[in-house]
Write an enzyme that holds these catalytic residues in place. Structure first.
Site, PDB file in Angstrom:
ATOM      1  N   ALA A 109       0.833  -1.211   0.000  1.00 13.74           N
ATOM      2  CA  ALA A 109       0.000   0.000   0.000  1.00 13.74           C
ATOM      3  C   ALA A 109       0.860   1.251   0.000  1.00 13.74           C
ATOM      4  O   ALA A 109       1.975   1.265   0.524  1.00 13.74           O
ATOM      5  CB  ALA A 109      -0.917  -0.003   1.217  1.00 13.74           C
ATOM      6  N   GLY A 155       0.622  -5.789  -0.349  1.00 13.61           N
ATOM      7  CA  GLY A 155      -0.134  -5.804  -1.592  1.00 13.61           C
ATOM      8  C   GLY A 155       0.722  -6.143  -2.795  1.00 13.61           C
ATOM      9  O   GLY A 155       0.223  -6.673  -3.790  1.00 13.61           O
ATOM     10  N   GLU A 195       0.635  -9.814  -2.914  1.00 13.59           N
ATOM     11  CA  GLU A 195      -0.708 -10.233  -3.329  1.00 13.59           C
ATOM     12  C   GLU A 195      -0.899 -10.029  -4.840  1.00 13.59           C
ATOM     13  O   GLU A 195      -1.516 -10.866  -5.508  1.00 13.59           O
ATOM     14  CB  GLU A 195      -1.758  -9.460  -2.528  1.00 13.59           C
ATOM     15  CG  GLU A 195      -1.798  -9.894  -1.056  1.00 13.59           C
ATOM     16  CD  GLU A 195      -2.738  -9.062  -0.208  1.00 13.59           C
ATOM     17  OE1 GLU A 195      -3.616  -9.638   0.441  1.00 13.59           O
ATOM     18  OE2 GLU A 195      -2.577  -7.827  -0.193  1.00 13.59           O
ATOM     19  N   GLU A 197       1.060  -7.060   7.135  1.00 10.44           N
ATOM     20  CA  GLU A 197      -0.137  -6.331   7.573  1.00 10.44           C
ATOM     21  C   GLU A 197      -0.442  -6.516   9.062  1.00 10.44           C
ATOM     22  O   GLU A 197      -0.995  -5.613   9.701  1.00 10.44           O
ATOM     23  CB  GLU A 197      -1.346  -6.766   6.748  1.00 10.44           C
ATOM     24  CG  GLU A 197      -1.363  -6.254   5.319  1.00 10.44           C
ATOM     25  CD  GLU A 197      -0.535  -7.106   4.358  1.00 10.44           C
ATOM     26  OE1 GLU A 197      -0.573  -6.835   3.144  1.00 10.44           O
ATOM     27  OE2 GLU A 197       0.156  -8.047   4.821  1.00 10.44           O
TER      28      GLU A 197
END
Length: 697
Positions: free
Chosen positions: A61, A102, A105, A125
């Site tokens: 992020a 992210g 991911e 996270e």
């Protein structure tokens, strides 16, 4: 551009370009989807490679968008990954350097993954009180197996790509390469261009030979270790969903858990800490590009516990250190202690003998101030008394070369007065290390009235080099941390006189989350230190009142662990705090002398008085400009005083309680005849923010 598009033959290369770590902000996400659409529409394109510019594939992020509407604006990361999976042409992730959150991911949504050796891979996270919210809990167990994936998700710690690639049966990386990862990804893209169907991680099974037993073990162990943090257990349940539920159902439940965790006070606190830590280095009038002085050699004055600990920080960073003392015996003791500390690390396997030898080889000693003349910076760590500091700084002013930085490790004294002992006040600064200096993360950097900007910038950069969290403070008695802790400790003393015991006060604040209560902390630091400060206060600030119990304790010779007796009793060689009947009798005697009838005090009152004392003094510090921002105060308490991270620091905690409610509690404490009513008058800034419905942050 946050994401660029180019053709390399018949392969489209989408490069994330959002420095410093290619955060997946809205513009970057939009760039990825637009690139995919462009590749899809071009019949000449046979495959797509996604990579990152600079020193990262993607760190996840974009912190600049934290908490803003842009963070979840479409296309959000789920939509981007869905677009990658839906591509009719193979998408290859060219992973290098950093692939986290992210970013990982996104890579898991690609059809193929090529990784460079040395890449740091993580789903961090949980450190923000969250779980991966874009499929991390569902896809990672499918490529690494349940146990490895769960360990990574629950710890949040990075793992090297080569370690992951060596796992039997892993399907995270299709190739691990030594050379240029984009070149390798282009080669793989050409190889798989016509292969169909395209492999999707979502179609794999999350496997474990004994899933039921392992997941129950994980629930038990994670639950025991994360008592005040809801996210780790939620991570376990999300991974369990990857095992037992269809992929789409697991994804739905992951998002529900992610959104619920976002609203928890723990996650809000941890996200505040994340941002606060990064804010400490920002000084409004000292730009990031301020030139710094070249510091290659350090001098330390004093070889005691503090001087030795400070020296170790620089030895660990590979910097030569010369240590000065007045007597050879003191030098010998100091060097022996440093060596003993390193040898303990070797025994624990945390340090090699070779590194021990290198670090000790960087250390030289002297009894002569003249031997410091080549040092670029000197840190004084002598007795906390202005007369002693004066002698040291006058001597340093005579011998140190022009441009050398003169720093004082004072914990309370006036840095401006210390600077005035020299003819170069612009070169003087305070560097308040916390004990043990080689362990504690906090470094208060005290900016004097005449401290040069480049000196401040240099010390901040040096602090980063020795892995400290540096917080800038202005000059006042006690600076940020010790000025506030005095009010906290005063409340502890009043609570004893009113009816509490040291054990009750410590247990209440430790249950709140502090690493150590005020009385155990006093015994560890040495109760005589506080006694010395109070004696100074009785002369300089006679209006400030204290409980008599702390002075009487010191008059009894109970200085703490170093004397085997303080607020608690201690057995030889052990640090276990044993409640003391002698101390209880002393407290009862003080109450009787003052005509106090003890009352029952609730744990809630104990916590509020201790913590809100910090908050009120912190508000004064903020208003006076001693601290640059409320979050800096929080970082001081999180990294130097054991304040619980899941509560975000005293100022953040006050915000979560509502400043209106904090002020109301203070007004209530003002009515207590045994407390200091003047202190509990809310600081003007606090009262103003509360009246306006605002917060410190």
């Amino acid at each position: 551009m946050s994401a660029t598009y180019e053709l390399r033959g018949n392969v489209a290369v989408i490069t994330l370009n959002n420095p410093p770590v290619n955060g997946l902000g809205h513009a970057t996400r939009l760039g990825i989807t637009q690139g995919l659409e462009k590749a899809e529409a071009d019949s000449a394109v046979k495959a797509v490679v996604i990579t990152g510019a600079g020193n990262a594939f993607s760190g996840g992020a974009d912190i600049k968008e934290f908490g803003s509407p842009k963070a979840m604006a479409e296309p959000n990361l789920l939509s981007v990954i869905a677009a990658v999976e839906a591509s009719s042409k193979p998408v290859v992730a060219a992973i290098h350097s950093v692939c986290m959150g992210g970013g990982l991911e996104l890579a898991l949504g690609c059809h193929y993954r090529v990784a460079a050796k040395g890449t740091q891979v993580a789903l961090p996270e949980v450190k923000l009180g969250l779980l991966p919210g874009a499929g991390g809990t569902q896809r990672l167990p499918r490529v690494l197996g349940v146990e490895t994936a769960l360990n990574m998700i629950v710890s949040g710690e990075p793992v090297k790509s080569e370690m992951l690639a060596s796992l039997p049966g892993q399907k995270l990386f299709d190739k691990l390469v030594d050379g240029d990862v984009v070149t390798a990804a282009l080669a793989l893209a050409a190889e798989v261009a016509d292969k169909r169907p395209l492999p999707l991680v979502r179609n794999l099974k999350a496997k474990h030979p004994n899933a039921d037993g392992y997941l129950q073990f994980a629930r038990n162990s994670v639950g025991a270790m994360s008592r005040n943090y809801p996210a780790p257990l939620q991570c376990v349940e999300a991974v369990a969903n990857a095992v037992y539920k269809p992929f789409d159902e697991g994804m739905r439940l992951e998002l529900v858990a992610f959104q619920a965790l976002m609203l928890t006070p723990e996650s809000r606190a941890l996200r505040h800490v994340f941002m606060a830590e990064r804010a400490t280095s920002k000084i409004p009038d000292v730009p990031a590009d301020t030139p710094v002085r070249d510091v290659k050699k350090l001098a330390i004055i004093g070889a005691g516990t503090m001087g030795g600990g400070i020296a170790m920080n620089f030895l660990n960073a590979g910097m030569p250190v010369v240590m000065l003392e007045m007597k050879q015996e003191a030098l010998d003791r100091g060097v022996a202690t440093i060596r003993k500390n390193y040898e303990a690390q070797v025994k624990k396997g945390k340090l090699t003998q070779e590194k021990l030898d290198v670090r000790m080889g960087l250390l030289t000693t002297t009894l002569n101030y003249g031997d410091l003349k080549d040092a670029d910076m000197v840190i004084e760590a002598v007795f906390e008394e202005m007369g002693v500091k004066e002698k040291v700084f006058k001597a340093l002013d005579e011998v140190m070369k022009p441009g050398a930085i003169l720093a004082s490790n004072t914990s309370t004294l006036d840095v401006n007065q210390i600077a005035a002992f020299t003819k170069r006040p612009q070169d003087v600064i305070g560097t308040h290390f916390f004990s043990p200096a080689n362990v504690m993360k906090l470094l208060e950097v005290i900016r004097g009235e005449k401290t040069a900007k480049d000196v401040l910038a240099t010390v901040m950069a040096l602090g980063k080099k020795i892995k400290k969290t540096c917080v800038v403070s202005g000059v006042c008695d006690g600076f940020i941390g010790n000025r506030m802790i005095e009010q906290y400790s005063r409340q502890g003393g009043f609570l004893l006189e009113e009816g509490a015991t040291p054990e009750q006060v410590d247990k209440a604040i430790e249950k709140f989350g502090f690493a150590m209560g005020p009385f155990r902390m006093g015994d560890l630091a040495g109760n005589d230190i506080g006694w010395y400060i109070r004696k100074r206060r009785y002369v300089e600030q006679p209006e400030m009142i204290y409980s008599k119990t702390a002075d009487v304790l010191c008059e009894m010779g109970r200085y703490g662990q170093k004397t085997g007796a303080g607020w608690y009793d201690y057995k030889p060689g052990k640090r276990d705090a044993i409640p003391s009947k002698e101390v209880v009798a002393m407290i009862e005697k003080v109450r009787a002398e003052k005509g106090i009838t003890p009352r029952k005090i609730s744990d809630q009152e104990i916590v509020q008085r201790l913590v809100y004392a910090l908050v009120n003094e912190g508000a004064k510090i903020l208003e006076e400009g001693i601290a640059l921002r409320a979050s800096d105060i929080d970082m001081v308490y999180l990294t130097g005083y054991g304040f619980p991270a899941f509560r975000g620091g005293p100022m953040c905690y006050a915000d979560t309680q509502g400043l209106f409610n904090v002020v109301a509690s203070m007004r209530r404490f003002q009515k207590n005849p045994r407390d200091d009513a003047k202190f509990w008058e809310p600081a003007p800034l606090l009262a103003k923010l509360a009246a306006e419905g605002k917060t410190f942050s």
